[in-house]
Scaffold this motif. Structure first.
Motif, PDB file in Angstrom:
ATOM      1  N   SER A  86     -24.429  40.165 121.790  1.00 51.72           N
ATOM      2  CA  SER A  86     -25.494  40.567 122.698  1.00 51.72           C
ATOM      3  C   SER A  86     -25.800  39.471 123.717  1.00 51.72           C
ATOM      4  O   SER A  86     -26.183  39.757 124.861  1.00 51.72           O
ATOM      5  CB  SER A  86     -26.763  40.900 121.909  1.00 51.72           C
ATOM      6  OG  SER A  86     -27.816  41.289 122.760  1.00 51.72           O
ATOM      7  N   GLY A  88     -23.579  37.583 124.975  1.00 50.21           N
ATOM      8  CA  GLY A  88     -22.450  37.446 125.888  1.00 50.21           C
ATOM      9  C   GLY A  88     -21.303  36.594 125.393  1.00 50.21           C
ATOM     10  O   GLY A  88     -20.405  36.254 126.179  1.00 50.21           O
ATOM     11  N   ASP A 126     -22.982  44.799 125.609  1.00 49.24           N
ATOM     12  CA  ASP A 126     -24.074  44.362 124.748  1.00 49.24           C
ATOM     13  C   ASP A 126     -24.350  45.419 123.681  1.00 49.24           C
ATOM     14  O   ASP A 126     -24.808  46.516 123.995  1.00 49.24           O
ATOM     15  CB  ASP A 126     -25.330  44.146 125.598  1.00 49.24           C
ATOM     16  CG  ASP A 126     -26.527  43.651 124.784  1.00 49.24           C
ATOM     17  OD1 ASP A 126     -26.436  43.584 123.543  1.00 49.24           O
ATOM     18  OD2 ASP A 126     -27.564  43.357 125.396  1.00 49.24           O
ATOM     19  N   ALA A 129     -28.059  46.682 123.605  1.00 48.87           N
ATOM     20  CA  ALA A 129     -28.672  47.187 124.837  1.00 48.87           C
ATOM     21  C   ALA A 129     -29.427  48.489 124.555  1.00 48.87           C
ATOM     22  O   ALA A 129     -28.919  49.379 123.881  1.00 48.87           O
ATOM     23  CB  ALA A 129     -27.609  47.424 125.899  1.00 48.87           C
TER      24      ALA A 129
END
Length: 419
Positions: A86, A88, A126, A129
């Motif tokens: 999440s 990155g 992600d 998200a």
């Protein structure tokens, strides 16, 4: 699960220490981070805090991908991996090390395939998200909803879901400071923290780290040069530095010798002076009255969850009643150390009304000679003052700037007190 000497391995061990062992990060980190180099210690600390802020969102994503709840060690590993994705991190590295960590423990080695399958089965991007932010635990959320309403509590939770910014208090006349945004209250909020000791002005002692809300307590006390001032429960020392920088004659009192070492280090770095005393405020007695006292009393620390996301998992509210009783004893004791006409600022880093508004009302009832004083504080909005004259600060205030710690503080002025 045997944690490897990597940031991910240490983060996993810390998550388990909190979620399974009931330890705070302050208790667990010294031993578990010791094998790591400084950059990896910092990275592990960031990873574990980010994961603890996302436990509920992670579990919502994992639930439809698991036939049954896996052992706690594997669940912790999956939460950590989801959090990294999440944030990155490269999926290949996250998945490979998660599988390696599962294999490293004989108790979870047989579930390495499950870890691999779940993580490789996630969609690109992600994985968290669109997930709602994590809620406060029921024991804390209910009284806060009762006090301020659901919308306010949802705002607090939204702020607590993010990485908190770093605030600095600047010495009077500071000339070398890092890049940051000046807050209305006078604190400096860093745009990028990085390694604090490498920032301009650190070695010269021109600033120290202190949340903007915490810094308001000394401004409410309004110390004057030459005044005899006590900082009760002083560690880790940000308020001691503020008092000394104002020119007061400061006594810093705290029961913890280890934490007071940090106060001494910060005094040395900044070139400020204070008398440092290690003692229990309930047993200690001063050699004379004080003009002003700052009492940052022990509390539930529920106002600092954005910085300490482990607290909702290791506390259940059962300690609050004892803390409220201790706070009342400390207020009464400190009032007895004031000279006639002196002033006391009582504060707690709690969002629970019984550790703030309730404590103020009880103190006024016990001491008819007390009155609540007021100081015009820069950056403080009118709605933050309570009907009794206390200052209530909440994490959702300044949400567009990153929020603030939750605090309650009140300035008590001793006009009579039976003297």
């Amino acid at each position: 699960m045997a944690g490897k000497a990597t940031a991910r391995g240490a983060a996993l061990a810390l998550i388990r220490a909190v979620m399974e062992g009931g330890q705070t990060l302050a208790e667990a980190e010294p031993a578990l981070l010791a094998p790591l180099a400084a950059p990896d210690r910092a990275r592990a600390g960031r990873l574990v805090r980010a994961t603890l802020r996302r436990v509920e969102p992670c579990d919502r994503v994992l639930a439809p991908r698991l036939r049954k709840t896996p052992p706690p060690a594997v669940l912790a590993l999956l939460r950590l991996a989801l959090t990294e994705l999440s944030l990155g991190a490269a999926p290949h590295g996250v998945v490979n090390e998660a599988v390696d960590l599962a294999r490293a423990d004989r108790k979870t080695a047989h579930l390495a395939g499950l870890v691999n399958a779940v993580l490789r089965g996630l969609p690109e991007g992600d994985p968290l998200a669109g997930q709602p932010v994590q809620k406060l635990p029921r024991w804390l959320r209910q009284p806060l909803v009762h006090a301020w309403g659901r919308e306010a509590v949802a705002g607090m939770e939204a702020v607590q879901a993010g990485e908190p910014p770093v605030d600095l208090t600047l010495r009077a006349g500071a000339t070398a400071t890092p890049e940051g945004d000046a807050l209305p209250s006078g604190s400096l909020r860093l745009r990028e923290a990085g390694q604090l000791s490498a920032l301009p002005g650190y070695e010269a002692g021109q600033w120290w780290v202190q949340d903007a809300a915490a810094a308001l307590a000394v401004r409410l006390l309004a110390p004057r040069p030459g005044e005899r001032v006590l900082d009760a429960c002083a560690a880790p020392g940000g308020k001691t530095l503020q008092l000394a920088d104002a020119g007061a004659e400061v006594t810093a009192l705290d029961v913890s010798a280890a934490r007071m070492e940090r106060v001494g280090e910060n005094l040395a770095r900044t070139g400020l002076t204070a008398r440092v005393v290690v003692a229990d405020a309930l047993d200690w007695a001063p050699d004379g009255p004080f003009d002003a006292i700052l009492l940052d009393a022990p509390c539930s620390a529920t106002g600092t969850i954005r910085r300490h996301p482990d607290l909702p998992f290791v506390k259940d509210g059962s300690e609050v009643a004892g803390l409220v009783a201790l706070q009342a004893r400390l207020i009464d004791r400190c009032l007895g150390w004031l000279r006639p006409g002196g002033r006391l600022v009582f504060c707690t880093c709690s969002v629970l009304p019984e550790e703030g508004e309730g404590q103020l009302g009880a103190a006024l009832a016990r001491h008819p000679g007390l009155r609540v004083g007021w100081v015009d504080l820069a950056g403080v909005e009118p709605g933050w003052w309570t009907g009794d004259g206390g200052l209530r600060l909440r994490p959702d205030y300044w949400a567009d700037r990153g929020g603030m710690d939750g605090f309650f503080m009140a300035r008590l002025e001793a006009s009579e007190l039976g003297r």
